[in-house]
Write a protein that holds these residues in place. Sequence first.
Motif, PDB file in Angstrom:
ATOM      1  N   ASN A 121     -11.894   8.110   0.367  1.00 29.75           N
ATOM      2  CA  ASN A 121     -10.916   9.195   0.532  1.00 29.75           C
ATOM      3  C   ASN A 121     -10.082   9.045   1.803  1.00 29.75           C
ATOM      4  O   ASN A 121      -9.669  10.037   2.407  1.00 29.75           O
ATOM      5  N   ARG A 122      -9.821   7.801   2.197  1.00 26.66           N
ATOM      6  CA  ARG A 122      -8.953   7.544   3.350  1.00 26.66           C
ATOM      7  C   ARG A 122      -7.538   7.332   2.798  1.00 26.66           C
ATOM      8  O   ARG A 122      -7.085   6.201   2.606  1.00 26.66           O
ATOM      9  N   LEU A 123      -6.838   8.416   2.533  1.00 30.73           N
ATOM     10  CA  LEU A 123      -5.605   8.352   1.754  1.00 30.73           C
ATOM     11  C   LEU A 123      -4.470   7.666   2.516  1.00 30.73           C
ATOM     12  O   LEU A 123      -3.658   6.962   1.914  1.00 30.73           O
ATOM     13  N   THR A 124      -4.379   7.893   3.814  1.00 30.88           N
ATOM     14  CA  THR A 124      -3.309   7.246   4.581  1.00 30.88           C
ATOM     15  C   THR A 124      -3.477   5.726   4.570  1.00 30.88           C
ATOM     16  O   THR A 124      -2.524   4.977   4.318  1.00 30.88           O
ATOM     17  N   GLU A 125      -4.689   5.279   4.819  1.00 30.66           N
ATOM     18  CA  GLU A 125      -4.964   3.843   4.765  1.00 30.66           C
ATOM     19  C   GLU A 125      -4.717   3.304   3.364  1.00 30.66           C
ATOM     20  O   GLU A 125      -4.179   2.194   3.197  1.00 30.66           O
ATOM     21  N   LEU A 129      -2.177   0.202   2.085  1.00 32.57           N
ATOM     22  CA  LEU A 129      -2.630  -0.986   1.357  1.00 32.57           C
ATOM     23  C   LEU A 129      -2.049  -1.064  -0.046  1.00 32.57           C
ATOM     24  O   LEU A 129      -1.681  -2.142  -0.529  1.00 32.57           O
ATOM     25  N   LEU A 130      -1.984   0.084  -0.721  1.00 25.21           N
ATOM     26  CA  LEU A 130      -1.686   0.095  -2.145  1.00 25.21           C
ATOM     27  C   LEU A 130      -0.226  -0.196  -2.456  1.00 25.21           C
ATOM     28  O   LEU A 130       0.077  -0.920  -3.419  1.00 25.21           O
ATOM     29  N   ALA A 131       0.690   0.336  -1.656  1.00 22.02           N
ATOM     30  CA  ALA A 131       2.115   0.134  -1.955  1.00 22.02           C
ATOM     31  C   ALA A 131       2.487  -1.353  -1.959  1.00 22.02           C
ATOM     32  O   ALA A 131       3.073  -1.849  -2.937  1.00 22.02           O
ATOM     33  N   PRO A 132       2.172  -2.136  -0.911  1.00 26.27           N
ATOM     34  CA  PRO A 132       2.513  -3.566  -0.966  1.00 26.27           C
ATOM     35  C   PRO A 132       1.710  -4.331  -2.017  1.00 26.27           C
ATOM     36  O   PRO A 132       2.215  -5.297  -2.598  1.00 26.27           O
TER      37      PRO A 132
END
Length: 388
Positions: A121-125, A129-132
């Motif tokens: 649940n570390r949404l900022t991290e 990571l997820l976008a790129p």
Amino acid sequence: MPEHADKHIGTHLRTIRKRRGLSQKALADASGVSVSLIRQLEQGTVEGTRMETAHKLATALRVTTSTLLERDDDPQSSATTEAWRPLQLAVQVAPLAGTEEPTVQGVSAILPDVRRAYFSNRLTELTTLLAPALRDADALGDEPAARALRAHLLQIAGSVLTQVREFDAAETALQRALDDSPDRLRAAAVITTWSWLLVRQGRLRESRELATRWADDVEPRMSRATPEELAAWGWLLLQASAANLRDNRRGEADDTMRLARSVAVMTGRELPRGRERLTTWGPVTVGYKAAERHIVLDQPDRVIAGARTGSQQASTEYHRHRLDVARAHTMMRQHGEAVDVLVSINAAAPEWLASQRYAQDIMGVVVEQRRTLTPEMRELADALSVPL
């Protein structure tokens, strides 16, 4: 109840109430919803209400909840916040050609970090990571391994965007994930997330029809069903039950929940999150969903009596269950106990809790009903952006 009726329901509410020959006061008495809120909804002076309230009104008027929530203009979710803009763009906008071609191996190497951030649940991290990773996955082509990897990342994106109420981008992500799903298990996992998205939008009829249709399609042959096949089927049954219950279809909700319980018994144990699933599955998970049912059915004492306080404390399913426990405490005017539960969740998953509208609602009830707030309550209200 965590979901929100984000669409204005006032026009339908007023029309059906008048058809029934009920005054606003009579509807308030029958539903347990205050006259002032009914008046505000009908006048359109509030932008929406909790699904729990819509469900109570629909029950009193003897209509499905969908009847109150449906509208022709189907507005989109609120404007995307800057924090989620990169993820939304990664889902909805085709990537530009780059100077270096990504590889399946390279993107796969990022996946464990993405999953760890998601499950913790570390949404900022996770967004970082997820976008790129999605951008690179889009450039991998249509080989089976590339499609499987892209479907997995897109399902995670759809789940996160649903949590933070970016519904349009979430639906795009899940549609793409379904298109890229290499097999029925991955597709069933995507549909489970999609059904949840539809409930969050108040599209209850669509949610139950989608989950029911897929549950029928993926029902395994019991004599040789694998644990993963049972988990896929069981989660679709849970989603169908949840949508039916919220849409005042109690009989169908009970039937699908009984079947889901049987599937959990057949599974025989609690399965951890797997390669295909973003959720646990088994008797404990079904127990969490049973607590959610008791909230919908206005049975907070049963939620508290059956509360699970020591199982799967790192999982989103566990945190979501604990929100139901906190809500049950507020329903019984046990505000200190509710705050204790929220504080424990906040200590374990602060970013996740801050993104949960359900948590804000629960804390809002505490703020509204308490004459004085303790320093701990004030600190939690600030963390959840609840006005004092």
